[in-house]
Design a protein around this motif. Structure first.
Motif, PDB file in Angstrom:
ATOM      1  N   GLU A  72       0.821  -1.215   0.000  1.00  0.00           N
ATOM      2  CA  GLU A  72       0.000   0.000   0.000  1.00  0.00           C
ATOM      3  C   GLU A  72       0.852   1.262   0.000  1.00  0.00           C
ATOM      4  O   GLU A  72       0.401   2.333   0.384  1.00  0.00           O
ATOM      5  CB  GLU A  72      -1.016   0.014   1.143  1.00  0.00           C
ATOM      6  CG  GLU A  72      -2.108  -1.011   0.961  1.00  0.00           C
ATOM      7  CD  GLU A  72      -2.901  -0.854  -0.343  1.00  0.00           C
ATOM      8  OE1 GLU A  72      -3.738   0.053  -0.418  1.00  0.00           O
ATOM      9  OE2 GLU A  72      -2.664  -1.644  -1.287  1.00  0.00           O
ATOM     10  N   TYR A 129     -11.344  -2.534   0.281  1.00  0.00           N
ATOM     11  CA  TYR A 129     -11.321  -3.535  -0.786  1.00  0.00           C
ATOM     12  C   TYR A 129     -12.322  -4.658  -0.487  1.00  0.00           C
ATOM     13  O   TYR A 129     -13.040  -5.127  -1.384  1.00  0.00           O
ATOM     14  CB  TYR A 129      -9.918  -4.135  -0.946  1.00  0.00           C
ATOM     15  CG  TYR A 129      -8.830  -3.141  -1.271  1.00  0.00           C
ATOM     16  CD1 TYR A 129      -9.118  -1.930  -1.898  1.00  0.00           C
ATOM     17  CD2 TYR A 129      -7.499  -3.410  -0.952  1.00  0.00           C
ATOM     18  CE1 TYR A 129      -8.111  -1.022  -2.200  1.00  0.00           C
ATOM     19  CE2 TYR A 129      -6.491  -2.512  -1.249  1.00  0.00           C
ATOM     20  CZ  TYR A 129      -6.803  -1.318  -1.866  1.00  0.00           C
ATOM     21  OH  TYR A 129      -5.799  -0.415  -2.150  1.00  0.00           O
ATOM     22  N   ASN A 189      -7.359   0.475   3.926  1.00  0.00           N
ATOM     23  CA  ASN A 189      -7.593   0.199   2.512  1.00  0.00           C
ATOM     24  C   ASN A 189      -8.120  -1.219   2.292  1.00  0.00           C
ATOM     25  O   ASN A 189      -9.004  -1.437   1.452  1.00  0.00           O
ATOM     26  CB  ASN A 189      -6.310   0.407   1.710  1.00  0.00           C
ATOM     27  CG  ASN A 189      -5.887   1.850   1.658  1.00  0.00           C
ATOM     28  OD1 ASN A 189      -6.696   2.757   1.853  1.00  0.00           O
ATOM     29  ND2 ASN A 189      -4.608   2.089   1.401  1.00  0.00           N
ATOM     30  N   GLN A 203      -2.773   0.702   5.336  1.00  0.00           N
ATOM     31  CA  GLN A 203      -3.016  -0.568   4.637  1.00  0.00           C
ATOM     32  C   GLN A 203      -4.250  -1.272   5.188  1.00  0.00           C
ATOM     33  O   GLN A 203      -5.080  -1.786   4.426  1.00  0.00           O
ATOM     34  CB  GLN A 203      -1.780  -1.460   4.761  1.00  0.00           C
ATOM     35  CG  GLN A 203      -1.932  -2.857   4.167  1.00  0.00           C
ATOM     36  CD  GLN A 203      -2.340  -3.892   5.195  1.00  0.00           C
ATOM     37  OE1 GLN A 203      -1.897  -3.854   6.348  1.00  0.00           O
ATOM     38  NE2 GLN A 203      -3.184  -4.824   4.797  1.00  0.00           N
ATOM     39  N   ARG A 229      -0.233   0.976  -4.642  1.00  0.00           N
ATOM     40  CA  ARG A 229      -1.548   1.621  -4.648  1.00  0.00           C
ATOM     41  C   ARG A 229      -2.000   1.901  -6.075  1.00  0.00           C
ATOM     42  O   ARG A 229      -3.159   1.690  -6.437  1.00  0.00           O
ATOM     43  CB  ARG A 229      -1.501   2.929  -3.861  1.00  0.00           C
ATOM     44  CG  ARG A 229      -1.629   2.791  -2.381  1.00  0.00           C
ATOM     45  CD  ARG A 229      -3.047   2.494  -1.956  1.00  0.00           C
ATOM     46  NE  ARG A 229      -3.880   3.697  -1.968  1.00  0.00           N
ATOM     47  CZ  ARG A 229      -5.209   3.673  -1.898  1.00  0.00           C
ATOM     48  NH1 ARG A 229      -5.855   2.527  -1.848  1.00  0.00           N
ATOM     49  NH2 ARG A 229      -5.896   4.801  -1.891  1.00  0.00           N
ATOM     50  N   HIS A 288      -5.247   0.404  -8.183  1.00  0.00           N
ATOM     51  CA  HIS A 288      -6.224   1.262  -8.851  1.00  0.00           C
ATOM     52  C   HIS A 288      -6.363   0.882 -10.319  1.00  0.00           C
ATOM     53  O   HIS A 288      -7.478   0.861 -10.872  1.00  0.00           O
ATOM     54  CB  HIS A 288      -5.822   2.735  -8.716  1.00  0.00           C
ATOM     55  CG  HIS A 288      -6.865   3.680  -9.210  1.00  0.00           C
ATOM     56  ND1 HIS A 288      -6.979   4.048 -10.541  1.00  0.00           N
ATOM     57  CD2 HIS A 288      -7.875   4.325  -8.558  1.00  0.00           C
ATOM     58  CE1 HIS A 288      -7.992   4.884 -10.684  1.00  0.00           C
ATOM     59  NE2 HIS A 288      -8.554   5.065  -9.492  1.00  0.00           N
TER      60      HIS A 288
END
Length: 301
Positions: free
Chosen positions: A41, A84, A80, A77, A46, A50
């Motif tokens: 991350e 996800y 994120n 992380q 990153r 994406h």
């Protein structure tokens, strides 16, 4: 989007999306979960994540816990990964088998640029969670001279994790066929931002409003492991000033290493009798650049 890369095939983000879409069928054939995005991350991984989501290809995320990553990056992380998961993606946090401190004690020397055993053990080892998936990484050729020579958009590890790494440019039809038809159990990797510059990464992040870890705004240029020998002395001094407990942990590991070398009758480097001496020697740029690999390996165990 105005990127600084020398690519002439098209915008680098469009090319990366095309690469991922082109090989999605193979990724799913090898693993029904799709591509395995190996991510810390940091800014590069990153961007790869994406691009995966933008390409609409099937993928999941794998994070190797090293025990020596910046705390702020760890929190970033984790946040994120929850996002996800909320979006329907699988995520895996994989714990290390041996800590950095155990590795230092076992090797008898701290990790060096010429001998980064920590990468092999903490970040690049095979883990069951990855299965046979095609690995997607945020490797960029411009990061170092070694990566410029040894990494590309398509890669094959021919004979297991320690086998020869075969690299092949994406825009070569023969290499594409080789990538598809190579040994059944070879590991395949795609590096969709291999030809991007650092400026490309930041321009893309800004254009698509991709959040990056706050530490980049605080003067840190790279967010690898704390104490990574690939970082400059200035960068490591910044790290240890920001997270002094990691400096203390390295010193404790060095002290145990010195005691183990003494017990085994192995020599110490001249004038490096204490943990502080070893630490001061270890973070020097000149040490990292000129230390003789054979000498280090000889004096380890």
């Amino acid at each position: 989007m105005q990127y600084q890369t020398s690519l002439t095939r098209g915008q680098p983000d469009d090319e990366a999306v095309k690469l991922l879409q082109y090989y999605e069928h193979m990724a799913i054939e090898y693993d029904p979960r799709g591509y395995c995005v190996s991510t810390s991350e940091g800014k590069d991984s990153r961007v790869v994540g994406h691009l995966m989501r933008r390409a609409g290809v099937r993928h999941y995320y794998l994070h190797n816990i090293t025990g020596i990553d910046p705390p702020e990056l760890i929190y970033f992380q984790r946040r994120n990964f929850r996002a996800y998961e909320d979006a329907g993606h699988l995520t895996y946090d994989v714990m290390y088998d041996k800590s950095m401190w155990t590795l230092m004690l076992e090797r008898g020397v701290p990790p060096m640029r010429q001998m980064r055993y920590c990468c092999l053990s903490l970040k690049e080892r095979y883990v069951p969670e990855q299965g046979r998936a095609i690995m997607a990484m945020g490797v960029r050729k411009s990061e170092s001279a070694g990566r410029a020579k040894k990494r590309d958009e398509l890669e094959i590890v021919a004979n297991g994790r320690k086998g020869k790494n075969i690299i092949m440019p994406w825009d070569d039809d023969e290499n594409r066929r080789t990538f598809e038809a190579c040994q059944k159990f070879a590991e395949r990797r795609v590096n969709p931002i291999a030809y991007w510059t650092t400026a490309d990464v930041w321009a893309y992040s800004e254009d698509v409003h991709l959040e990056q870890c706050q530490l980049y705004q605080e003067g840190f240029r790279r967010l690898g492991c704390i104490g990574c020998p690939n970082a400059s002395r200035r960068e490591r001094e910044m790290q240890f000033a920001r997270w002094p407990k990691f400096r203390e942990a390295y010193l404790r590991a060095l002290q145990r290493m010195i005691a183990a070398r003494t017990d085994k009758g192995l020599p110490l480097y001249p004038h490096h009798r204490s943990a502080e001496d070893w630490f001061a020697w270890w973070i020097e740029d000149r040490t990292q650049e000129t230390a003789d690999e054979d000498q280090i390996a000889l004096e380890g165990w």
